[in-house]
Design an enzyme around this catalytic site. Structure first.
Site, PDB file in Angstrom:
ATOM      1  N   HIS A 253     -87.961 -13.739 -12.622  1.00  0.00           N
ATOM      2  CA  HIS A 253     -88.838 -13.052 -11.663  1.00  0.00           C
ATOM      3  C   HIS A 253     -87.996 -12.155 -10.782  1.00  0.00           C
ATOM      4  O   HIS A 253     -86.867 -12.496 -10.446  1.00  0.00           O
ATOM      5  CB  HIS A 253     -89.603 -14.079 -10.815  1.00  0.00           C
ATOM      6  CG  HIS A 253     -90.763 -13.498 -10.088  1.00  0.00           C
ATOM      7  ND1 HIS A 253     -90.643 -12.880  -8.869  1.00  0.00           N
ATOM      8  CD2 HIS A 253     -92.082 -13.423 -10.420  1.00  0.00           C
ATOM      9  CE1 HIS A 253     -91.828 -12.457  -8.477  1.00  0.00           C
ATOM     10  NE2 HIS A 253     -92.723 -12.772  -9.401  1.00  0.00           N
ATOM     11  N   GLU A 312     -96.504 -16.711 -15.126  1.00  0.00           N
ATOM     12  CA  GLU A 312     -97.186 -16.360 -16.373  1.00  0.00           C
ATOM     13  C   GLU A 312     -97.213 -17.518 -17.369  1.00  0.00           C
ATOM     14  O   GLU A 312     -98.138 -17.650 -18.160  1.00  0.00           O
ATOM     15  CB  GLU A 312     -96.496 -15.165 -17.057  1.00  0.00           C
ATOM     16  CG  GLU A 312     -96.260 -13.964 -16.188  1.00  0.00           C
ATOM     17  CD  GLU A 312     -97.512 -13.163 -15.939  1.00  0.00           C
ATOM     18  OE1 GLU A 312     -98.606 -13.704 -16.126  1.00  0.00           O
ATOM     19  OE2 GLU A 312     -97.375 -11.990 -15.542  1.00  0.00           O
TER      20      GLU A 312
HETATM   21  C1  LIG Z   1     -89.640 -10.596 -14.843  1.00  0.00           C
HETATM   22  C2  LIG Z   1     -88.342  -9.862 -15.111  1.00  0.00           C
HETATM   23  C3  LIG Z   1     -88.626  -8.409 -15.529  1.00  0.00           C
HETATM   24  C4  LIG Z   1     -87.527  -9.865 -13.809  1.00  0.00           C
HETATM   25  O1  LIG Z   1     -86.276  -9.431 -14.117  1.00  0.00           O
HETATM   26  P1  LIG Z   1     -85.132  -9.147 -13.022  1.00  0.00           P
HETATM   27  O2  LIG Z   1     -84.971 -10.309 -12.128  1.00  0.00           O
HETATM   28  O3  LIG Z   1     -85.391  -7.862 -12.407  1.00  0.00           O
HETATM   29  O4  LIG Z   1     -83.852  -9.156 -13.901  1.00  0.00           O
HETATM   30  P2  LIG Z   1     -83.333  -8.050 -14.886  1.00  0.00           P
HETATM   31  O5  LIG Z   1     -84.417  -7.495 -15.730  1.00  0.00           O
HETATM   32  O6  LIG Z   1     -82.507  -7.090 -14.085  1.00  0.00           O
HETATM   33  O7  LIG Z   1     -82.367  -8.963 -15.780  1.00  0.00           O
HETATM   34  C5  LIG Z   1     -81.211  -9.607 -15.249  1.00  0.00           C
HETATM   35  C6  LIG Z   1     -80.522 -10.422 -16.318  1.00  0.00           C
HETATM   36  O8  LIG Z   1     -81.269 -11.601 -16.596  1.00  0.00           O
HETATM   37  C7  LIG Z   1     -81.678 -11.611 -17.955  1.00  0.00           C
HETATM   38  N1  LIG Z   1     -83.049 -12.097 -18.023  1.00  0.00           N
HETATM   39  C8  LIG Z   1     -84.020 -11.923 -17.100  1.00  0.00           C
HETATM   40  N2  LIG Z   1     -85.130 -12.531 -17.511  1.00  0.00           N
HETATM   41  C9  LIG Z   1     -84.859 -13.108 -18.689  1.00  0.00           C
HETATM   42  C10 LIG Z   1     -85.611 -13.869 -19.595  1.00  0.00           C
HETATM   43  N3  LIG Z   1     -86.883 -14.152 -19.366  1.00  0.00           N
HETATM   44  N4  LIG Z   1     -85.029 -14.300 -20.721  1.00  0.00           N
HETATM   45  C11 LIG Z   1     -83.730 -14.019 -20.976  1.00  0.00           C
HETATM   46  N5  LIG Z   1     -82.957 -13.298 -20.148  1.00  0.00           N
HETATM   47  C12 LIG Z   1     -83.519 -12.846 -19.024  1.00  0.00           C
HETATM   48  C13 LIG Z   1     -81.585 -10.175 -18.418  1.00  0.00           C
HETATM   49  O9  LIG Z   1     -81.405 -10.085 -19.795  1.00  0.00           O
HETATM   50  C14 LIG Z   1     -80.380  -9.708 -17.638  1.00  0.00           C
HETATM   51  O10 LIG Z   1     -79.234 -10.212 -18.275  1.00  0.00           O
HETATM   52  P3  LIG Z   1     -77.865  -9.377 -18.308  1.00  0.00           P
HETATM   53  O11 LIG Z   1     -77.571  -9.015 -16.896  1.00  0.00           O
HETATM   54  O12 LIG Z   1     -76.911 -10.320 -18.938  1.00  0.00           O
HETATM   55  O13 LIG Z   1     -78.181  -8.154 -19.124  1.00  0.00           O
HETATM   56  C15 LIG Z   1     -87.555 -10.587 -16.235  1.00  0.00           C
HETATM   57  O14 LIG Z   1     -87.165 -11.866 -15.803  1.00  0.00           O
HETATM   58  C16 LIG Z   1     -88.301 -10.659 -17.555  1.00  0.00           C
HETATM   59  O15 LIG Z   1     -88.304  -9.686 -18.309  1.00  0.00           O
HETATM   60  N6  LIG Z   1     -88.939 -11.844 -17.869  1.00  0.00           N
HETATM   61  C17 LIG Z   1     -89.650 -12.026 -19.096  1.00  0.00           C
HETATM   62  C18 LIG Z   1     -91.044 -11.409 -19.022  1.00  0.00           C
HETATM   63  C19 LIG Z   1     -91.973 -12.156 -18.096  1.00  0.00           C
HETATM   64  O16 LIG Z   1     -92.085 -13.373 -18.120  1.00  0.00           O
HETATM   65  N7  LIG Z   1     -92.672 -11.384 -17.250  1.00  0.00           N
HETATM   66  C20 LIG Z   1     -93.603 -11.908 -16.290  1.00  0.00           C
HETATM   67  C21 LIG Z   1     -93.025 -11.889 -14.921  1.00  0.00           C
HETATM   68  S1  LIG Z   1     -94.088 -12.650 -13.718  1.00  0.00           S
END
Ligand SMILES: CC(C)(COP(=O)(O)OP(=O)(O)OC[C@H]1O[C@@H](n2cnc3c(N)ncnc32)[C@H](O)[C@@H]1OP(=O)(O)O)[C@@H](O)C(=O)NCCC(=O)NCCS
Length: 377
Positions: A253, A312
């Site tokens: 998140h 989710e």
């Molecule tokens: C929700 C989300 C976009 C938030 O991401 P964020 O905190 O902004 O983090 P980032 O997208 O910058 O990712 C940071 C790191 O964590 C990893 N990461 C984040 N969520 C992950 C997940 N669900 N599974 C695997 N790795 C994940 C990324 O690959 C990244 O790794 P790296 O730095 O080694 O490349 C992300 O966690 C995600 O894509 N989750 C899966 C989709 C989901 O469940 N969405 C609903 C959200 S309520």
């Protein structure tokens, strides 16, 4: 990528609100003064709406009045039904149909309270009616009995829901009613801050919610569990995904660095549903088991990231257990969030200012006009 340090406005404070507070480091969600864990599983949807709009819980008469206002606004105008019928024939996506349906409502000169009741009720009616029409079924209009959530379930499933089902959906809708200045709520506040009407503001918010970066993807979270199929396959499936650099749906998140508190609330609500004999307990056990393994592997592969279960993951299970197909997940989220949008509009009207951030011009200056015949590429 933009060069602006705070292009996503994460570090910008754009409103004062009494509606919700998200403390991402601690995993605490406060809803109008109550912890989400305290209020969401106990309040009825109507009590929650009243709390959001008036700042306190209603007494019996106030609750009755609000329930009657919502029930009275349940049937959609005929022009909206005609529009939804046409959309269903064209196979329009449910979120587009919701946007069209909301936009078709008269902004009129009704009081804020009446417009609020119409919009909250109509959102549920449009979502349910469109679901029926898209499936080739007749729209179901429940009696004017009170009970917004019971009516919504009746309209969707064309059967009387059990009280555990009503409670589960009510808990879900309460849980997601508000969540800080998320994109659709902010959009709503920007729109209402121009002194326009509520219908316009909610239409814009639906448009924002439709975006995959916001409306989220509870569907894919459940699809992942279905693909895994049985717990003995979970570890190798999830490991392969992580080895390939793919994301596990339903985890991580932008704000929460610990388990999303909404995941806990919905996990308990879903367990209660299963304990009452509704739904597929084996699926519940699989979801819980997959979560445990996913969290262990995320810790192993991304030890510095603190990636935990998000809302989710259990939303998907809860809505699926109520018999909702995945295309109904995001529209159902709107059925709860609409009350939060409207409460923000009320706050913005009473204490807000026209929202008009600045921008840095990075384009050319001093260009000279060229006629069409002189433009060479
Ligand atoms: C929700 C989300 C976009 C938030 O991401 P964020 O905190 O902004 O983090 P980032 O997208 O910058 O990712 C940071 C790191 O964590 C990893 N990461 C984040 N969520 C992950 C997940 N669900 N599974 C695997 N790795 C994940 C990324 O690959 C990244 O790794 P790296 O730095 O080694 O490349 C992300 O966690 C995600 O894509 N989750 C899966 C989709 C989901 O469940 N969405 C609903 C959200 S309520």
């Amino acid at each position: 990528m933009t060069g602006i340090a705070d292009a996503g406005l994460e570090r910008t404070i754009a409103a004062e609100t009494r509606l919700s507070d998200v403390q991402g480091q601690e995993g605490i969600l406060t809803l109008a003064g109550y912890s989400a864990e305290e209020i969401a599983p106990n309040a009825t949807f109507e009590e929650m709406v009243y709390l959001f709009l008036r700042g306190r819980l209603p007494d019996r008469t106030e609750l009755q009045d609000l329930s009657s206002a919502l029930a009275g606004a349940r049937e959609l105008p005929s022009h909206t039904i005609t529009l939804l019928q046409g959309a269903a024939e064209r196979g329009v996506e449910p979120m587009d149909a919701l946007r069209m349906g909301i936009a078709s409502l008269d902004s009129g000169d009704a009081s804020f309270e009446n417009q609020a009741a119409t919009l909250i009720s109509s959102t549920a009616s449009i979502v349910a009616a469109y679901h029926r029409l898209a499936g080739g079924n007749e729209i179901v209009w429940p009696d004017r009995e009170p009970g917004h959530v019971r009516s919504f379930l009746r309209m969707v499933n064309d059967s009387d829901p059990g009280k555990e089902q009503v409670r589960a959906l009510e808990t879900y809708l309460n849980t997601v009613m508000d969540h800080g200045l998320n994109a659709s709520t902010f959009a709503c506040r920007v729109i209402i801050a121009t002194n326009t009407d509520l219908v316009s503001a909610v239409t814009g918010a639906v448009g924002a919610l439709k975006g995959p970066l916001h409306g989220g993807a509870p569907g894919p979270a459940l699809d992942m569990v279905f693909e895994i199929g049985s717990l003995d396959r979970a570890e190798s499936y999830l490991r392969t995904k992580l080895e390939r650099g793919e994301r596990l749906m339903g985890f991580g998140h932008r704000v929460y660095r610990v388990r999303d508190p909404r995941a806990d609330i919905l996990s308990v609500a879903t367990r209660r549903l299963y304990e009452s004999g509704q739904g597929d307990e084996a699926l519940y056990q699989l979801v819980v088991g997959v979560e445990e393994i996913a969290l262990r592997l995320l810790e192993e592969y991304k030890p510095d990231r603190s990636i935990k279960t998000n809302v989710e993951y259990y939303t998907a299970l809860l809505l699926y257990s109520l018999g909702f197909p995945t295309e109904l997940f995001t529209p159902t989220f709107a059925v709860g969030r609409v009350a939060g949008w409207i409460a923000h509009c009320s706050e913005q009207r009473s204490n807000g200012r026209l929202i008009r951030p600045g921008s840095i011009y990075v384009g050319d200056r001093d260009r000279k006009w060229q006629g069409l015949e002189d433009r060479v590429r």
